[in-house]
Design a protein around this motif. Structure first.
Motif, mmCIF file in Angstrom:
data_model
loop_
_atom_site.group_PDB
_atom_site.id
_atom_site.type_symbol
_atom_site.label_atom_id
_atom_site.label_comp_id
_atom_site.label_asym_id
_atom_site.label_seq_id
_atom_site.Cartn_x
_atom_site.Cartn_y
_atom_site.Cartn_z
ATOM 1 N N GLY A 103 55.337 42.140 29.288
ATOM 2 C CA GLY A 103 55.823 43.459 29.692
ATOM 3 C C GLY A 103 55.476 44.484 28.622
ATOM 4 O O GLY A 103 54.437 44.371 27.948
ATOM 5 N N HIS A 146 47.426 33.603 36.350
ATOM 6 C CA HIS A 146 46.847 32.692 37.346
ATOM 7 C C HIS A 146 45.451 32.234 36.913
ATOM 8 O O HIS A 146 44.830 31.426 37.612
ATOM 9 C CB HIS A 146 46.757 33.373 38.719
ATOM 10 C CG HIS A 146 48.108 33.659 39.300
ATOM 11 N ND1 HIS A 146 48.604 34.929 39.445
ATOM 12 C CD2 HIS A 146 49.071 32.830 39.732
ATOM 13 C CE1 HIS A 146 49.825 34.867 39.953
ATOM 14 N NE2 HIS A 146 50.129 33.601 40.143
ATOM 15 N N LEU A 152 49.874 41.267 33.085
ATOM 16 C CA LEU A 152 48.986 41.731 34.147
ATOM 17 C C LEU A 152 48.884 43.262 34.192
ATOM 18 O O LEU A 152 47.867 43.824 34.586
ATOM 19 C CB LEU A 152 49.583 41.225 35.479
ATOM 20 C CG LEU A 152 48.797 41.365 36.749
ATOM 21 C CD1 LEU A 152 47.477 40.621 36.638
ATOM 22 C CD2 LEU A 152 49.610 40.806 37.914
ATOM 23 N N SER A 153 49.974 43.897 33.774
ATOM 24 C CA SER A 153 50.090 45.345 33.967
ATOM 25 C C SER A 153 49.458 46.142 32.814
ATOM 26 O O SER A 153 49.883 46.010 31.650
ATOM 27 C CB SER A 153 51.575 45.693 34.092
ATOM 28 O OG SER A 153 51.786 47.052 33.859
ATOM 29 N N ASP A 159 45.787 37.812 33.480
ATOM 30 C CA ASP A 159 46.472 37.261 34.655
ATOM 31 C C ASP A 159 46.810 35.799 34.393
ATOM 32 O O ASP A 159 45.919 34.987 34.115
ATOM 33 C CB ASP A 159 45.533 37.396 35.871
ATOM 34 C CG ASP A 159 46.201 36.962 37.161
ATOM 35 O OD1 ASP A 159 47.350 36.471 37.116
ATOM 36 O OD2 ASP A 159 45.572 37.126 38.224
ATOM 37 N N VAL A 166 59.332 35.474 33.923
ATOM 38 C CA VAL A 166 57.985 35.693 34.464
ATOM 39 C C VAL A 166 57.577 34.560 35.410
ATOM 40 O O VAL A 166 56.910 34.787 36.416
ATOM 41 C CB VAL A 166 56.951 35.784 33.311
ATOM 42 C CG1 VAL A 166 55.538 35.984 33.835
ATOM 43 C CG2 VAL A 166 57.317 36.901 32.333
HETATM 44 C C1 LIG Z 1 60.671 40.737 34.525
HETATM 45 S S1 LIG Z 1 59.218 41.283 33.714
HETATM 46 C C2 LIG Z 1 59.477 40.580 32.103
HETATM 47 C C3 LIG Z 1 58.758 41.330 31.002
HETATM 48 C C4 LIG Z 1 59.018 40.794 29.589
HETATM 49 N N1 LIG Z 1 58.862 39.353 29.527
HETATM 50 C C5 LIG Z 1 60.395 41.161 29.096
HETATM 51 O O1 LIG Z 1 61.233 40.260 28.935
HETATM 52 O O2 LIG Z 1 60.623 42.337 28.868
HETATM 53 C C6 LIG Z 1 57.974 40.233 34.404
HETATM 54 C C7 LIG Z 1 56.592 40.505 33.857
HETATM 55 O O3 LIG Z 1 55.672 39.553 34.371
HETATM 56 C C8 LIG Z 1 54.417 40.203 34.517
HETATM 57 N N2 LIG Z 1 53.602 39.402 35.441
HETATM 58 C C9 LIG Z 1 53.849 39.112 36.740
HETATM 59 N N3 LIG Z 1 52.850 38.381 37.265
HETATM 60 C C10 LIG Z 1 51.951 38.185 36.258
HETATM 61 C C11 LIG Z 1 50.687 37.518 36.164
HETATM 62 N N4 LIG Z 1 50.152 36.890 37.221
HETATM 63 N N5 LIG Z 1 50.031 37.547 34.994
HETATM 64 C C12 LIG Z 1 50.547 38.197 33.903
HETATM 65 N N6 LIG Z 1 51.731 38.836 33.939
HETATM 66 C C13 LIG Z 1 52.427 38.842 35.092
HETATM 67 C C14 LIG Z 1 54.792 41.570 35.053
HETATM 68 O O4 LIG Z 1 53.753 42.515 34.902
HETATM 69 C C15 LIG Z 1 56.019 41.872 34.238
HETATM 70 O O5 LIG Z 1 55.719 42.590 33.063
#
Ligand SMILES: C[S@@+](CC[C@H](N)C(=O)[O-])C[C@H]1O[C@@H](n2cnc3c(N)ncnc32)[C@H](O)[C@@H]1O
Length: 274
Positions: free
Chosen positions: A65, A115, A86-87, A113, A133
């Motif tokens: 994040g 995945h 991812l973002s 990503d 995540v």
């Molecule tokens: C609930 S947030 C948690 C962010 C961070 N871990 C925190 O505790 O502040 C979930 C995070 O997972 C990332 N995410 C979701 N799918 C993903 C993927 N396929 N690859 C990388 N990041 C991913 C989102 O962009 C998001 O930032």
């Protein structure tokens, strides 16, 4: 890189440091460390000794994040780290945060990503974490295998899964819980089996559903107090969607239909087998 559905995170992260977002975090968390999850500063403080973090450690944060947890750990321990998310707006916010805290030489943030194959060599990291995540990842067995690959022998991994199904959930509740981002619920025991097949040994498991309830209630109270500001920023439709989402999260947590489980695990590989 193919860009899958970001689940609405980009929009939130573009505004992550706005006064309204800060107000929301102040209501949701006893200590705002820049997290966007159900994690608390206290939970992370407890993780430091569990992961054995110190100034010599190199840590990987998967789905970092906007970098709150990783910058917190780096500030507390002096560790170095890599964050992957991812973002693109999350990575931009994380880099800004690291600079603002004077941690830019310790930390590196990159878009990626989960995945796909992790962009790191085998045996790179002393420890890894992934906070709220894993429920967004379609194939967690493969991801666990990748994490085991990039960890050093006996490397530790801490992660939280807020989607463990421990009661009855209606189809409508499922839809609302997944309305902000695509996700998967799993049955109890599923993570343990997937971890074992990736050669991880479970050291400790803890039910941390109370974190979800506290944060959801905090976010709801901030929205109740500043409803007009949120409506102006998000628009009426998004405002209602977020309200319903948070109320569903709180209800599912309160009756323990959906639980958040925190896992501390270690690779079974030792120096001889690495
Ligand atoms: C609930 S947030 C948690 C962010 C961070 N871990 C925190 O505790 O502040 C979930 C995070 O997972 C990332 N995410 C979701 N799918 C993903 C993927 N396929 N690859 C990388 N990041 C991913 C989102 O962009 C998001 O930032």
């Amino acid at each position: 890189m193919t860009r899958p559905d970001d689940g609405g995170y980009d929009r939130l992260y573009k505004e992550f440091d706005s006064p309204l977002s800060k107000k929301m975090r102040a209501a949701a968390y006893a200590r705002d460390i820049g997290q966007h999850s159900w994690v608390s500063a206290e939970e992370l403080e407890a993780v430091i000794p569990q992961l054995g973090l110190n100034a010599a450690s190199l840590v990987l944060d998967l789905g970092c994040g906007p970098g709150g947890p990783l910058t917190f750990l780096a500030g507390e321990t002096g560790c170095r780290g890599n964050g992957v998310d991812l973002s693109a707006p999350a990575i931009a916010a994380a880099r800004e945060r690291a600079i603002a805290l004077g941690l830019q030489t310790q930390l590196n943030f990159q878009q990626g990503d989960l995945h796909e194959r992790l962009p790191f060599s085998a045996g790179t990291f002393d420890a890894a974490l992934s906070l709220d995540v894993i429920l967004h990842v379609r194939d967690r067995e493969t991801l666990f295998g990748e994490i085991a690959r990039v960890l050093k022998p006996r490397g530790r991994f801490f992660f939280t899964d807020a989607g463990v199904l421990t009661g009855t959930v209606t189809a409508e509740e499922r839809r609302l819980r997944a309305s902000t981002a695509p996700l998967q619920f799993v049955a109890p025991g599923f993570n343990e089996r997937a971890l074992e097949s990736a050669a991880f040994r479970v050291i400790a498991c803890r039910d941390s559903t109370e974190n979800v309830l506290a944060v959801a209630k905090g976010r709801l109270s901030a929205r109740a107090l500043c409803g007009d500001e949120f409506k102006a920023g998000e628009g009426e439709t998004e405002f209602c969607k977020q309200e319903l989402y948070l109320k569903t999260v709180a209800a599912l947590s309160e009756r323990r239909a959906l639980s958040r489980i925190s896992y501390l695990v270690e690779t079974d590989r030792n120096e001889m087998t690495a």
